[in-house]
Scaffold this active site. Structure first.
Site, short mmCIF file in Angstrom:
data_model
loop_
_atom_site.label_atom_id
_atom_site.label_comp_id
_atom_site.label_asym_id
_atom_site.label_seq_id
_atom_site.Cartn_x
_atom_site.Cartn_y
_atom_site.Cartn_z
N GLY A 73 0.85 -1.29 -0.13
CA GLY A 73 -0.24 0.07 0.08
C GLY A 73 0.90 1.10 -0.04
CD GLU A 96 -2.00 2.37 -3.45
OE1 GLU A 96 -1.40 2.65 -2.66
OE2 GLU A 96 -3.20 2.24 -3.59
CG ASP A 152 -7.59 2.05 3.43
OD1 ASP A 152 -6.93 3.10 3.52
OD2 ASP A 152 -8.50 1.49 2.47
CB THR A 227 4.80 8.20 4.23
OG1 THR A 227 4.21 8.54 5.66
CG2 THR A 227 5.42 6.95 4.33
CD GLU A 228 3.73 10.87 -0.46
OE1 GLU A 228 3.73 9.86 0.19
OE2 GLU A 228 4.32 11.02 -1.36
CD GLU A 229 -2.46 9.15 4.40
OE1 GLU A 229 -2.79 9.62 5.72
OE2 GLU A 229 -3.13 9.53 3.37
#
Lengths: 269, 432
Positions: A73, A96, A152, A227-229
């Site tokens: 992911g 992904e 998620d 990471t973007e998150e």
């Protein structure tokens, strides 16, 4: 290269793909039947497409290098890009499920390879459902690191089986990880953090890394920052919950520690 | 939209169709046939029908039975299916000694070689284990709960087998995968250590069997699939040893040659103590005999045994270790459009005896009804009647084919259809 000039999806200033052209939904249903091609077995994956510099003339010489890191992911690929320069000789792949996002990461890697000759040759991305097809990509004990960053949360109990860390899926991760391999998980959802930790703790083939081992591991610092998150969480001054575990030999089938000690004692004599 | 609803409707009626199943006791003390929710057992030694004793209710199963099996030592029998109930019977007294309820429909069952554990797999890909320690068969209908053993991620499990040495449990699914898992000492804690994945099939795996001989007591795994192949595996490494295409051979006997040249292997049965494997193939009237060369690690088609008279396309195969007989059944339950919704026909092939093994001088052949152990009395019990209108089986075979496709083959949509679905996505609608 000429095409790139006229391609509006590529930013003119940075040469990188622009995210606004790769908008995708935030979630994808991992349970639905997939319609993308899946390799029959790990030996059917053509690595010369993914890592042309490591596998020059379509495996004529037979490069024995294998992928060692998998980012499950991978999202927009922030971690992979950071890891690529940190471990330039290690092959790594992002997996992904979302089509558009995979396209973005593909373009991003190509753009980075173009603007930094010789670099970023060891990263690639593949569109797949890792919950279903991990064994189709990796052989037993092949991987040394696996990443599950900000997966998620799937809050509803009914949807817990969609979580990427679950007791049964850990069996498969333990299969593709070599002994000593490390699984990194991080989330900003406390409930999911607890869940992932408890899944890993109760699995006989994983043990938690010690505090000092976490300190010494340069990768742990990237979990939040790369990471973007993670950056999003940092912007909002949110909390993160990480669980980093090592793949071990299951104790029940092999010698117990007592037996090892006694056999060592015999050797000493 | 109409199109979609039609499709759904079609699927629903077809899925209810269940193939007839057969299983024979390891020493042929009894033969069991399951058609729909009906479980019929006959004892060829005593030459009498066996009546099942089940205190938990009037009818044992309330919906189609999808899996039946005897334990290796012949003491236990398990039946399970769409009614989400697993029944464990004593194969001696035929009393139901244990009833286990499952959360989902059950698609496969297996009994550990020591008879102490029963495993069953559901349609969500989870394999469960029931511990039978402390149940001696004298008590009646104990209720037990199952513990999760392992899981294939949301894929229907189509086959479940214990390896001959009992070390591994092998599970096959509709995502082309065969998983070999070490069967742990404490199965109730789950089986976490995967020995290997056997990957190579390009369609759903439909059946598994082990070829065991004196020289190779650990056995070799063979698997049949929707990709019209039977494959030979080494389960410790997961490596594919040989692939046997059954398509070309089966094609000669196909009733209507115009079929898309696509013959799903529906069941496999290894003849005990030989290197022979019998395959049931969709649209093949008869069975295909495959021969393993275990020292060379090869698998090849030996011959096709056709069965004369009627459309006999077997749905299930079984064999006992001592007799060298192959038992077969064809039939379905809930066949739409016929007055008798459940039909079945039992046949036996003889001639796999040890002496004639290599030369096959006594050609394997189908026995006449009267020559079957138990004779017509057995047939009457297992089939429900001695004679069955053979026209029904053509319809039955078609219904089964459709049901199997719906169940195991992923729906393929054309590009236009997929684009249409994307266009009508809810999140896009709101933006416009």
């Amino acid at each position: 290269m000429l095409e790139k000039e006229s391609n509006p999806t590529i930013s003119k200033s940075t040469g990188l793909p622009r995210k606004r052209f790769y908008r995708a939904r935030a979630h994808s249903n991992p349970l639905s039947d997939s319609h993308f091609p899946v390799p029959v077995s790990p030996s059917h994956v053509d690595f010369s497409l993914h890592y042309p510099q490591f596998f020059p003339s379509s495996s004529e010489v037979g490069c024995s290098k294998k992928i060692q890191f998998a980012d499950i992911g991978c999202g927009f690929g922030g971690l992979l890009i950071s890891l690529s320069t940190l471990f330039p000789e290690t092959l790594m792949i992002g997996m992904e499920l979302r089509d558009k996002v995979t396209e973005y990461v593909k373009e991003r890697i190509l753009a980075l390879r173009g603007s930094n000759p010789g670099q970023y040759q060891n990263v690639s991305v593949v569109r797949t459902n890792s919950m279903k097809y991990i064994p189709n990509y990796f052989e037993k004990g092949q991987l040394t690191k696996m990443f599950f960053l900000f997966p998620d949360p799937h809050f509803k109990e009914k949807n817990h089986r969609r979580r990427v860390i679950s007791p049964h899926l850990l069996d498969e991760y333990a299969y593709v990880l070599g002994v000593g391999g490390i699984i990194y998980t991080i989330t900003d959802v406390e409930e999911l953090g607890d869940w992932m930790k408890s899944c890993l703790e109760s699995h006989p083939m994983f043990e938690a890394l010690k505090e000092e081992e976490l300190e010494a591991d340069p990768v742990v610092k990237l979990l939040c920052s790369a990471t973007e998150e993670g950056q999003k969480v940092a912007r909002n001054v949110g909390q993160t919950f990480q669980a980093v575990f090592r793949r071990i030999m299951p104790t029940s089938r092999y010698m117990t520690t007592d037996m090892v000690c006694s056999s060592l004692a015999i050797c000493d004599d | 939209m109409d199109d979609n609803q039609m499709e759904e409707g079609e699927k629903n009626t077809n899925v209810e169709v269940a193939p007839a199943l057969i299983s024979v006791h390891p020493t042929q003390n009894s033969v069991a046939v399951a058609v729909g929710s009906d479980l019929r057992v006959y004892d060829p030694l005593g030459d009498c029908a066996v009546s099942l004793v089940d205190d938990s209710g009037a009818t044992s199963h309330k919906d189609s039975i999808r899996a039946i099996r005897y334990g290796a030592n012949g003491k236990l029998f398990v039946s399970a299916g769409d009614d989400k109930v697993v029944k464990i019977w004593s194969a001696e007294s035929w009393q139901c000694i244990c009833t286990v309820s499952s959360e989902k429909r059950v698609s496969a069952v297996a009994i550990s070689n020591d008879g102490q554990h029963v495993c069953f797999a559901d349609k969500f890909g989870v394999v469960w284990v029931v511990d039978l320690h402390g149940i001696d068969g004298s008590e009646v209908s104990v209720s037990k709960t199952a513990a999760p053993l392992l899981a294939h991620y949301c894929s229907i499990i189509t086959g479940l087998e214990f390896s001959p040495d009992g070390q591994y449990v092998v599970s096959a699914d509709r995502d082309f995968k065969i998983r070999v898992t070490i069967f742990p000492k404490r199965p109730l804690d789950g089986a976490h250590e995967i020995q290997s994945f056997c990957l190579g099939h390009t369609e759903f795996v439909s059946c598994l069997a082990f070829v065991i001989t004196l020289d190779y007591p650990q056995g070799f795994l063979v698997s049949g699939s929707g990709d019209s192949t039977v494959r030979l595996w080494d389960i410790t490494s997961g490596s594919l040893l040989d692939t046997c295409e059954v398509d070309a051979k089966a094609g000669h006997l196909e009733s209507n040659g115009s079929d898309e040249g696509y013959s799903t292997v529906t069941d496999l049965c290894a003849i005990p103590d030989t290197t022979l494997v019998v395959a049931a193939i969709q649209s093949l009237q008869g069975v295909m005999l495959l021969s393993c060369n275990l020292s060379k690690r090869t698998l090849s088609v030996a011959k096709v045994i056709s069965i004369k008279g009627g459309n006999f396309i077997p749905t299930s195969l079984t064999s006992s270790s001592c007799t060298g007989l192959l038992w077969m059944v064809t039939g379905v339950s809930n066949l739409p459009g016929f007055d008798r919704p459940s039909v079945s026909r039992v046949k036996v092939i003889s001639g796999f005896k040890k002496s004639s093994l290599d030369s096959l001088e006594h050609e394997p052949h189908a026995l006449e009804d009267n020559d079957i152990p138990g004779g017509t009395k057995l047939l009457e019990k297992l089939q429900g009647s001695v004679t069955v209108d053979e026209k029904v089986f053509t319809a039955a075979a078609e219904a089964l084919k459709a049901a199997m496709c719906n169940l195991l083959i992923k729906k393929q949509y054309s590009v236009e259809k997929r684009e249409f679905r994307k266009r009508t996505r809810n999140d896009r609608k709101t933006r416009q």
